[in-house]
Design an enzyme around this catalytic site. Structure first.
Site, PDB file in Angstrom:
ATOM      1  CG  ASP A  26      -1.939  -1.133   1.196  1.00 23.33           C
ATOM      2  OD1 ASP A  26      -1.882  -1.962   0.274  1.00 23.33           O
ATOM      3  OD2 ASP A  26      -2.761  -1.221   2.132  1.00 23.33           O
ATOM      4  CE  LYS A 131      -3.507  -4.283   1.322  1.00 20.36           C
ATOM      5  NZ  LYS A 131      -4.201  -3.527   2.353  1.00 20.36           N
ATOM      6  CB  CYS A 164      -2.066  -2.517   5.380  1.00 19.10           C
ATOM      7  SG  CYS A 164      -3.697  -1.740   5.235  1.00 19.10           S
TER       8      CYS A 164
HETATM    9  N1  TIU Z   1      -2.556   0.478   4.274  1.00 19.06           N
HETATM   10  C1  TIU Z   1      -3.017   0.779   5.488  1.00 19.06           C
HETATM   11  O1  TIU Z   1      -2.339   0.610   6.487  1.00 19.06           O
HETATM   12  N2  TIU Z   1      -4.272   1.366   5.551  1.00 19.06           N
HETATM   13  C2  TIU Z   1      -4.701   2.164   6.540  1.00 19.06           C
HETATM   14  O2  TIU Z   1      -5.857   2.552   6.570  1.00 19.06           O
HETATM   15  N3  TIU Z   1      -3.784   2.513   7.468  1.00 19.06           N
HETATM   16  C3  TIU Z   1      -3.951   3.398   8.505  1.00 19.06           C
HETATM   17  O3  TIU Z   1      -3.038   3.484   9.307  1.00 19.06           O
HETATM   18  N4  TIU Z   1      -5.043   4.124   8.571  1.00 19.06           N
END
Ligand code: TIU
Length: 227
Positions: A26, A131, A164
């Protein structure tokens, strides 16, 4: 077989280059870039941006030696049919998932903010896993892709550490993979959460996996590849 060993905690991780993959979680504009969704929520994105350079160094070496590289993106269909109502409503945000944000509709596939930052952009041959959840295995074809390649070991980089990245490492552990997180290749909006998340992974003899750093990973990958 190209065997190697990564200096890591709680102990060194043995791996085979042929069954190892790099997973970049991500590294999307909306989480990492100034002016994105993350910053709009009041977060300090520099805490995430410090992971870009170490990620790039590991990614460059992975590409150089032909390691299997996978990228993930958190996001949803434009019609929001894969967005749980609970996720949509969580936080009572004025501007949330699916709404018009600073870089297009927030966390919607195809929007600029949803895409991966240019520094770490996928190249041909590197699968991108879209995802809907935090974990990269949930409701995706990641497990099939890893099994088809005979992958056993995952080097997991990306953001955010406790959300994530941690969720994916836990999912990987339950599915029989060894996962290692290079600590400088991950970031959190909350430094104390980053530390705790990494501590949790390596506690109790590596209950979920291993923690190391980009230098150790790069050294080990290069050494294994040169055999
Ligand atoms: N990729 C991921 O960690 N998504 C989130 O929403 N992370 C947050 O820390 N909000």
């Amino acid at each position: 077989m190209k065997l190697g060993k990564i200096f890591a905690e709680p102990y060194d991780l043995d791996f085979d280059l042929d069954t190892t993959a790099l997973v970049m979680i991500d590294m999307q504009r909306d989480f990492v870039e100034p002016g994105g969704f993350g910053e709009m929520l009041g977060n300090n994105v520099s805490l995430l941006r410090s992971s870009i350079e170490p990620c790039k160094r590991v990614l460059d070496v992975a590409r150089e030696i032909g390691l299997f590289v996978i990228h993930t993106r958190e996001g949803h269909r434009a019609d929001l049919t894969d967005l749980p109502l609970t996720k949509k409503e969580r936080g009572h945000l004025k501007t949330g998932i699916g709404d018009a944000g600073p870089m297009g509709r927030i966390l919607i596939r195809g929007e600029i903010g949803h895409d991966i930052i240019p520094e770490l952009y996928p190249i041909f041959g590197e699968p991108v896993i879209d995802k809907p959840g935090k974990g990269a295995f949930y409701d995706t074809d990641l497990l099939g892709i890893l099994r088809n390649r005979g992958i056993k070991t995952l080097i997991v980089c990306g953001v955010t550490t406790e959300v994530c990245v941690n969720t994916t490492v836990r999912e990987a552990n339950d599915r029989g993979f060894n996962a290692l997180v290079p600590e400088d290749c991950t970031g959190s909006y909350f430094p104390e959460f980053k530390k705790s998340a990494l501590d949790m992974i390596k506690a109790q003899g590596g209950i979920f996996g291993w923690v190391s750093n980009s230098k150790n990973v790069i050294d080990a990958l290069k050494k294994a590849a040169s055999q």
